[in-house]
Motif scaffolding. Structure first.
Motif, PDB file in Angstrom:
ATOM      1  N   PHE A 179       0.719  -1.091   0.021  1.00 12.45           N
ATOM      2  CA  PHE A 179      -0.129   0.060   0.151  1.00 12.45           C
ATOM      3  C   PHE A 179       1.047   1.242  -0.070  1.00 12.45           C
ATOM      4  CE2 PHE A 179      -2.511   3.255   2.684  1.00 12.45           C
ATOM      5  CZ  PHE A 179      -3.206   3.437   1.528  1.00 12.45           C
ATOM      6  N   MET A 180       0.608   2.128  -0.906  1.00 19.66           N
ATOM      7  CA  MET A 180       1.321   3.486  -1.005  1.00 19.66           C
ATOM      8  C   MET A 180       0.620   4.433  -0.458  1.00 19.66           C
ATOM      9  SD  MET A 180       3.048   3.048  -5.113  1.00 19.66           S
ATOM     10  CE  MET A 180       1.577   3.291  -5.709  1.00 19.66           C
ATOM     11  N   ALA A 181       0.752   4.759   0.808  1.00 12.89           N
ATOM     12  CA  ALA A 181      -0.095   5.536   1.737  1.00 12.89           C
ATOM     13  C   ALA A 181       0.426   7.153   1.085  1.00 12.89           C
ATOM     14  CB  ALA A 181       0.055   5.558   3.012  1.00 12.89           C
ATOM     15  N   ASN A 182       1.339   7.347   0.468  1.00 12.26           N
ATOM     16  CA  ASN A 182       1.775   8.759   0.061  1.00 12.26           C
ATOM     17  C   ASN A 182       1.233   8.902  -1.263  1.00 12.26           C
ATOM     18  OD1 ASN A 182       3.234   6.878  -1.545  1.00 12.26           O
ATOM     19  ND2 ASN A 182       5.108   8.122  -1.668  1.00 12.26           N
ATOM     20  N   ASN A 183       0.316   8.043  -1.822  1.00 13.89           N
ATOM     21  CA  ASN A 183      -0.333   8.291  -2.842  1.00 13.89           C
ATOM     22  C   ASN A 183      -1.839   7.673  -3.080  1.00 13.89           C
ATOM     23  OD1 ASN A 183       0.158   9.446  -5.771  1.00 13.89           O
ATOM     24  ND2 ASN A 183      -0.380   7.014  -6.504  1.00 13.89           N
ATOM     25  N   VAL A 184      -2.454   8.582  -2.148  1.00 15.01           N
ATOM     26  CA  VAL A 184      -4.032   8.008  -2.210  1.00 15.01           C
ATOM     27  C   VAL A 184      -4.734   8.880  -3.124  1.00 15.01           C
ATOM     28  CG1 VAL A 184      -6.053   8.115  -0.612  1.00 15.01           C
ATOM     29  CG2 VAL A 184      -4.022   7.454   0.457  1.00 15.01           C
ATOM     30  N   VAL A 185      -5.390   8.389  -3.960  1.00 17.05           N
ATOM     31  CA  VAL A 185      -6.061   8.927  -5.079  1.00 17.05           C
ATOM     32  C   VAL A 185      -7.483   8.787  -5.193  1.00 17.05           C
ATOM     33  CG1 VAL A 185      -4.020   8.836  -6.673  1.00 17.05           C
ATOM     34  CG2 VAL A 185      -5.573   7.033  -7.023  1.00 17.05           C
ATOM     35  N   GLY A 186      -8.047   8.062  -4.415  1.00 10.97           N
ATOM     36  CA  GLY A 186      -9.291   7.795  -4.362  1.00 10.97           C
ATOM     37  C   GLY A 186     -10.124   6.999  -3.164  1.00 10.97           C
ATOM     38  N   PHE A 187     -11.507   7.014  -3.075  1.00 11.21           N
ATOM     39  CA  PHE A 187     -12.101   6.223  -1.812  1.00 11.21           C
ATOM     40  C   PHE A 187     -13.281   5.325  -2.558  1.00 11.21           C
ATOM     41  CE2 PHE A 187     -10.701   9.709   1.202  1.00 11.21           C
ATOM     42  CZ  PHE A 187      -9.545   8.862   1.663  1.00 11.21           C
ATOM     43  N   GLN A 188     -13.909   4.525  -2.113  1.00 11.68           N
ATOM     44  CA  GLN A 188     -14.842   3.898  -2.723  1.00 11.68           C
ATOM     45  C   GLN A 188     -15.575   3.322  -1.636  1.00 11.68           C
ATOM     46  OE1 GLN A 188     -13.513   1.719  -5.799  1.00 11.68           O
ATOM     47  NE2 GLN A 188     -15.493   0.600  -6.391  1.00 11.68           N
ATOM     48  N   LEU A 189     -16.913   3.042  -1.767  1.00  5.83           N
ATOM     49  CA  LEU A 189     -17.949   2.328  -0.561  1.00  5.83           C
ATOM     50  C   LEU A 189     -18.583   1.288  -1.689  1.00  5.83           C
ATOM     51  CD1 LEU A 189     -19.230   4.729   1.579  1.00  5.83           C
ATOM     52  CD2 LEU A 189     -17.532   3.254   2.058  1.00  5.83           C
ATOM     53  N   ALA A 190     -18.704   0.093  -1.133  1.00  6.39           N
ATOM     54  CA  ALA A 190     -19.595  -1.127  -1.812  1.00  6.39           C
ATOM     55  C   ALA A 190     -20.362  -1.730  -0.875  1.00  6.39           C
ATOM     56  CB  ALA A 190     -18.547  -1.851  -2.649  1.00  6.39           C
ATOM     57  N   TYR A 191     -21.427  -2.269  -1.622  1.00  9.52           N
ATOM     58  CA  TYR A 191     -22.392  -3.206  -0.680  1.00  9.52           C
ATOM     59  C   TYR A 191     -22.545  -4.219  -1.930  1.00  9.52           C
ATOM     60  CZ  TYR A 191     -26.646  -4.816   1.529  1.00  9.52           C
ATOM     61  OH  TYR A 191     -27.498  -5.440   2.187  1.00  9.52           O
ATOM     62  N   SER A 192     -22.133  -5.350  -1.189  1.00  4.64           N
ATOM     63  CA  SER A 192     -22.101  -6.608  -2.157  1.00  4.64           C
ATOM     64  C   SER A 192     -22.506  -7.881  -1.574  1.00  4.64           C
ATOM     65  CB  SER A 192     -20.710  -6.756  -2.818  1.00  4.64           C
ATOM     66  OG  SER A 192     -20.453  -8.017  -3.695  1.00  4.64           O
ATOM     67  N   LYS A 193     -22.973  -8.644  -2.548  1.00  2.00           N
ATOM     68  CA  LYS A 193     -23.548 -10.070  -1.868  1.00  2.00           C
ATOM     69  C   LYS A 193     -22.059 -11.082  -1.705  1.00  2.00           C
ATOM     70  CE  LYS A 193     -24.371 -12.415  -6.393  1.00  2.00           C
ATOM     71  NZ  LYS A 193     -25.334 -13.233  -7.112  1.00  2.00           N
ATOM     72  N   PHE A 194     -20.946 -10.609  -2.119  1.00  2.00           N
ATOM     73  CA  PHE A 194     -19.752 -11.175  -2.178  1.00  2.00           C
ATOM     74  C   PHE A 194     -18.857 -10.582  -1.238  1.00  2.00           C
ATOM     75  CE2 PHE A 194     -21.125 -12.633  -6.451  1.00  2.00           C
ATOM     76  CZ  PHE A 194     -21.141 -14.048  -6.152  1.00  2.00           C
ATOM     77  N   GLU A 195     -18.081 -11.289  -0.602  1.00  2.00           N
ATOM     78  CA  GLU A 195     -17.095 -10.741   0.385  1.00  2.00           C
ATOM     79  C   GLU A 195     -15.742 -10.569  -0.314  1.00  2.00           C
ATOM     80  OE1 GLU A 195     -17.046  -9.066   5.095  1.00  2.00           O
ATOM     81  OE2 GLU A 195     -17.640 -11.266   4.591  1.00  2.00           O
ATOM     82  N   TYR A 196     -15.043 -11.809  -0.105  1.00  2.18           N
ATOM     83  CA  TYR A 196     -13.666 -12.002  -0.796  1.00  2.18           C
ATOM     84  C   TYR A 196     -13.640 -13.549  -1.283  1.00  2.18           C
ATOM     85  CZ  TYR A 196     -12.709  -8.199   2.344  1.00  2.18           C
ATOM     86  OH  TYR A 196     -12.657  -6.981   3.009  1.00  2.18           O
ATOM     87  N   ASP A 197     -13.145 -13.543  -2.490  1.00  2.00           N
ATOM     88  CA  ASP A 197     -12.764 -14.582  -3.150  1.00  2.00           C
ATOM     89  C   ASP A 197     -13.994 -15.783  -3.179  1.00  2.00           C
ATOM     90  OD1 ASP A 197     -10.044 -14.069  -3.188  1.00  2.00           O
ATOM     91  OD2 ASP A 197      -9.714 -14.683  -1.263  1.00  2.00           O
ATOM     92  N   GLY A 198     -15.047 -15.178  -3.532  1.00  2.00           N
ATOM     93  CA  GLY A 198     -16.449 -15.899  -3.780  1.00  2.00           C
ATOM     94  C   GLY A 198     -17.150 -16.172  -2.532  1.00  2.00           C
ATOM     95  N   GLY A 199     -16.680 -15.832  -1.488  1.00  2.00           N
ATOM     96  CA  GLY A 199     -17.555 -16.016  -0.181  1.00  2.00           C
ATOM     97  C   GLY A 199     -18.481 -14.938  -0.028  1.00  2.00           C
ATOM     98  N   LEU A 200     -19.655 -15.326   0.601  1.00  2.00           N
ATOM     99  CA  LEU A 200     -20.679 -14.693   0.594  1.00  2.00           C
ATOM    100  C   LEU A 200     -20.719 -13.707   1.717  1.00  2.00           C
ATOM    101  CD1 LEU A 200     -23.768 -17.210  -0.328  1.00  2.00           C
ATOM    102  CD2 LEU A 200     -22.526 -15.482  -1.764  1.00  2.00           C
ATOM    103  N   ASN A 201     -21.243 -12.455   1.603  1.00  2.08           N
ATOM    104  CA  ASN A 201     -21.536 -11.476   2.528  1.00  2.08           C
ATOM    105  C   ASN A 201     -22.556 -11.934   3.677  1.00  2.08           C
ATOM    106  OD1 ASN A 201     -21.904  -9.175   4.313  1.00  2.08           O
ATOM    107  ND2 ASN A 201     -22.101  -7.801   2.524  1.00  2.08           N
TER     108      ASN A 201
END
Length: 219
Positions: A179-201
């Motif tokens: 992670f390059m903390a000296n180059n933060v260029v954007g933020f994002q929020l998401a609401y998804s049925k998936f969490e990570y690697d195909g696992g469900l929220n």
């Protein structure tokens, strides 16, 4: 039910309208200014822009829903109130909505910070994701943190430490990234049925949703 019967026509115009806001065309004459230094306690964004203490580039949020993947889910965001709401559908193999800031210019230097703090209202205790971006690549690495919306009717704050972020691309974890903390260029929020690697929220439901983003702050 027959999945083919549930398919709906892809809204190519909405796809272009949403995605075009976040793509920065190559420009050999563009020079990026020195990064804006952010200190713990600094307010980076607030609903309505009424907080004169907010630092950094003027930023606006806009929807980026599963239409980018062929889905029909849709959401809207009001930058004056911070209200984000819409409808999530699994039609056309979709199932997520999101909002994203336009690319920061100049970027934010958050090397002196431990993370970001979100002040929120609503959300019905559902699980959302926050993303910090350190690259303007449209499909670049998403430094992702999952969080549950506050149960308190008056809202609450959620702290998302940088050292707990999960590097992902299209909700799949990737390795070998820093992670390059000296180059933060954007933020994002998401609401998804998936969490990570195909696992469900586990705290997700199709249908209508709403969440109010009141403030984004460094800590």
């Amino acid at each position: 039910s027959d999945a083919r019967a549930e398919r709906q026509p892809w809204d190519a115009f909405r796809f272009i309208r949403q995605s075009a806001r976040f793509i920065r065309p190559p420009n050999p004459f563009r020079t990026t200014g020195a990064a804006q230094l952010v200190q713990p306690g600094d307010v980076i964004w607030s609903a309505g822009g009424g907080n004169d203490a907010a630092i950094g580039p003027k930023m606006t949020w806009a929807p980026l829903d599963d239409v980018v993947m062929g889905g029909v889910s849709s959401s809207e965001f009001d930058n004056n109130t911070g209200m984000w709401g819409g409808n999530v559908s699994s039609t056309n193999n979709g199932g997520f909505v999101g909002i994203r800031t336009t690319p920061f210019d100049p970027p934010l230097d958050m090397t002196g910070c431990r993370g970001i703090e979100l002040r929120l209202r609503g959300g019905d205790a559902k699980r959302f994701k926050a993303v910090v971006r350190d690259s303007t690549d449209f499909n670049g690495v998403c430094w992702t943190s999952s969080f549950d919306a506050p149960r308190n009717r008056n809202g609450g704050t959620v702290r998302l430490p940088f050292d707990k972020q999960v590097p992902t691309i299209f909700a799949n974890t990737v390795e070998g990234k820093s992670f390059m903390a000296n180059n933060v260029v954007g933020f994002q929020l998401a609401y998804s049925k998936f969490e990570y690697d195909g696992g469900l929220n586990p705290k997700f439901a199709l249908g209508d949703f709403s969440l109010q983003l009141v403030e984004v702050k460094a800590y």
